[in-house]
Design a protein around this motif. Structure first.
Motif, short mmCIF file in Angstrom:
data_model
loop_
_atom_site.label_atom_id
_atom_site.label_comp_id
_atom_site.label_asym_id
_atom_site.label_seq_id
_atom_site.Cartn_x
_atom_site.Cartn_y
_atom_site.Cartn_z
N GLU A 38 0.89 -1.28 0.17
CA GLU A 38 0.09 0.18 0.05
C GLU A 38 1.08 1.24 -0.18
OE1 GLU A 38 -3.87 1.69 2.49
OE2 GLU A 38 -2.04 0.76 3.63
N ILE A 39 1.79 1.26 0.80
CA ILE A 39 2.81 2.65 0.84
C ILE A 39 3.76 2.35 -0.33
CG2 ILE A 39 2.32 2.77 3.09
CD1 ILE A 39 5.16 1.66 3.67
N GLY A 40 3.75 1.50 -1.33
CA GLY A 40 4.78 1.50 -2.44
C GLY A 40 5.86 0.89 -2.15
N ARG A 41 6.32 0.22 -0.90
CA ARG A 41 7.55 -0.27 -0.72
C ARG A 41 7.90 -1.46 -1.46
NH1 ARG A 41 9.75 -0.87 5.54
NH2 ARG A 41 11.86 -1.23 4.90
N ILE A 42 6.92 -2.34 -1.71
CA ILE A 42 7.17 -3.60 -2.33
C ILE A 42 5.96 -3.84 -3.69
CG2 ILE A 42 8.39 -4.64 -0.61
CD1 ILE A 42 5.72 -6.29 0.15
N SER A 54 -0.36 -17.05 -3.53
CA SER A 54 -0.21 -16.31 -4.87
C SER A 54 -0.65 -15.02 -5.14
CB SER A 54 -1.45 -17.46 -5.62
OG SER A 54 -2.47 -17.25 -5.50
N ARG A 55 -0.31 -14.65 -6.21
CA ARG A 55 -0.53 -13.31 -6.45
C ARG A 55 -2.38 -12.97 -6.83
NH1 ARG A 55 1.53 -9.56 -11.62
NH2 ARG A 55 0.56 -7.70 -11.09
N ALA A 56 -2.76 -14.03 -7.32
CA ALA A 56 -4.12 -14.13 -7.39
C ALA A 56 -4.91 -13.90 -5.80
CB ALA A 56 -4.84 -15.28 -7.96
N GLN A 57 -4.52 -14.58 -4.92
CA GLN A 57 -4.70 -14.53 -3.47
C GLN A 57 -4.49 -13.27 -2.93
OE1 GLN A 57 -2.67 -18.37 -2.56
NE2 GLN A 57 -4.42 -19.16 -1.95
N PHE A 58 -3.30 -12.60 -3.07
CA PHE A 58 -3.09 -11.51 -2.67
C PHE A 58 -3.97 -10.26 -3.16
CE2 PHE A 58 -0.48 -7.41 -2.63
CZ PHE A 58 -0.35 -7.35 -1.29
N LEU A 59 -4.29 -10.24 -4.44
CA LEU A 59 -5.13 -9.27 -4.93
C LEU A 59 -6.76 -9.59 -4.28
CD1 LEU A 59 -4.57 -9.47 -8.62
CD2 LEU A 59 -3.79 -7.66 -7.23
N THR A 60 -6.80 -10.72 -3.90
CA THR A 60 -8.12 -10.82 -3.21
C THR A 60 -7.90 -10.25 -1.74
OG1 THR A 60 -8.73 -12.92 -4.41
CG2 THR A 60 -9.70 -12.58 -2.24
N LEU A 62 -6.00 -7.80 -0.69
CA LEU A 62 -6.37 -6.35 -0.73
C LEU A 62 -7.63 -5.87 -0.57
CD1 LEU A 62 -3.69 -5.68 -3.73
CD2 LEU A 62 -3.24 -5.35 -1.22
N GLY A 63 -8.75 -6.55 -1.40
CA GLY A 63 -10.08 -6.17 -1.13
C GLY A 63 -10.40 -6.32 0.22
N GLN A 64 -9.96 -7.51 0.79
CA GLN A 64 -10.28 -7.71 2.47
C GLN A 64 -9.87 -6.54 3.26
OE1 GLN A 64 -8.84 -11.53 2.76
NE2 GLN A 64 -10.46 -12.65 1.98
N PHE A 65 -8.63 -6.11 2.77
CA PHE A 65 -8.30 -4.97 3.86
C PHE A 65 -8.47 -3.54 3.15
CE2 PHE A 65 -5.37 -8.25 5.03
CZ PHE A 65 -5.01 -7.96 6.34
N ASN A 66 -9.34 -3.43 2.17
CA ASN A 66 -9.79 -2.20 1.71
C ASN A 66 -8.43 -1.50 0.93
OD1 ASN A 66 -12.62 -2.48 2.13
ND2 ASN A 66 -12.15 -1.93 4.49
N VAL A 67 -7.54 -2.00 0.26
CA VAL A 67 -6.56 -1.52 -0.32
C VAL A 67 -6.65 -1.68 -1.67
CG1 VAL A 67 -3.97 -1.54 -0.65
CG2 VAL A 67 -5.03 -1.68 1.76
N SER A 68 -6.35 -0.71 -2.46
CA SER A 68 -6.57 -0.73 -4.05
C SER A 68 -5.39 -1.55 -4.60
CB SER A 68 -6.50 0.77 -4.35
OG SER A 68 -6.37 0.69 -5.93
N PRO A 69 -5.76 -2.46 -5.67
CA PRO A 69 -4.74 -3.23 -6.39
C PRO A 69 -3.79 -2.25 -7.20
CG PRO A 69 -6.73 -3.45 -7.22
CD PRO A 69 -7.11 -2.71 -6.18
N TYR A 70 -4.43 -0.88 -7.43
CA TYR A 70 -3.42 0.14 -8.27
C TYR A 70 -2.65 1.00 -7.31
CZ TYR A 70 -6.97 -1.77 -11.28
OH TYR A 70 -7.86 -2.58 -11.97
#
Length: 84
Positions: A38-42, A54-60, A62-70
């Motif tokens: 979220e803070i652009g560190r990684i 997995s990256r797909a699981q990570f994207l999911t 992000l939604g649970q943490f209300n963090v944009s994937p962009y």
């Protein structure tokens, strides 16, 4: 290769969060990965690797943490639209 890191956590943390030490460690890894993304560190791929998913699981997640994937600020997005 992996490295094991040990941290001290009050025993009551597990009952408060209603979790086991193993589940707590996994959730802690995920929370750190999400925040650092979220803070652009990684990057997404490195965050998923850190979280052990997995990256797909990570994207999911992000939604649970209300963090944009962009990782684009509103200002950057406005500049892209304006310059298009």
């Amino acid at each position: 290769m992996s490295v094991q890191v040990t941290i001290d956590v009050p025993e009551t943390s597990f009952s408060i969060l209603r979790t086991t030490p193993t589940a707590f460690a996994q959730e802690l890894r995920l929370a750190a990965a999400v925040k650092w993304y979220e803070i652009g560190r990684i990057s997404q791929s490195k965050a998923a690797e850190l979280a052990g998913i997995s990256r797909a699981q990570f994207l999911t997640a992000l939604g649970q943490f209300n963090v944009s994937p962009y990782q684009v600020t509103p200002e950057e997005l406005a500049a892209e639209v304006r310059d298009a």
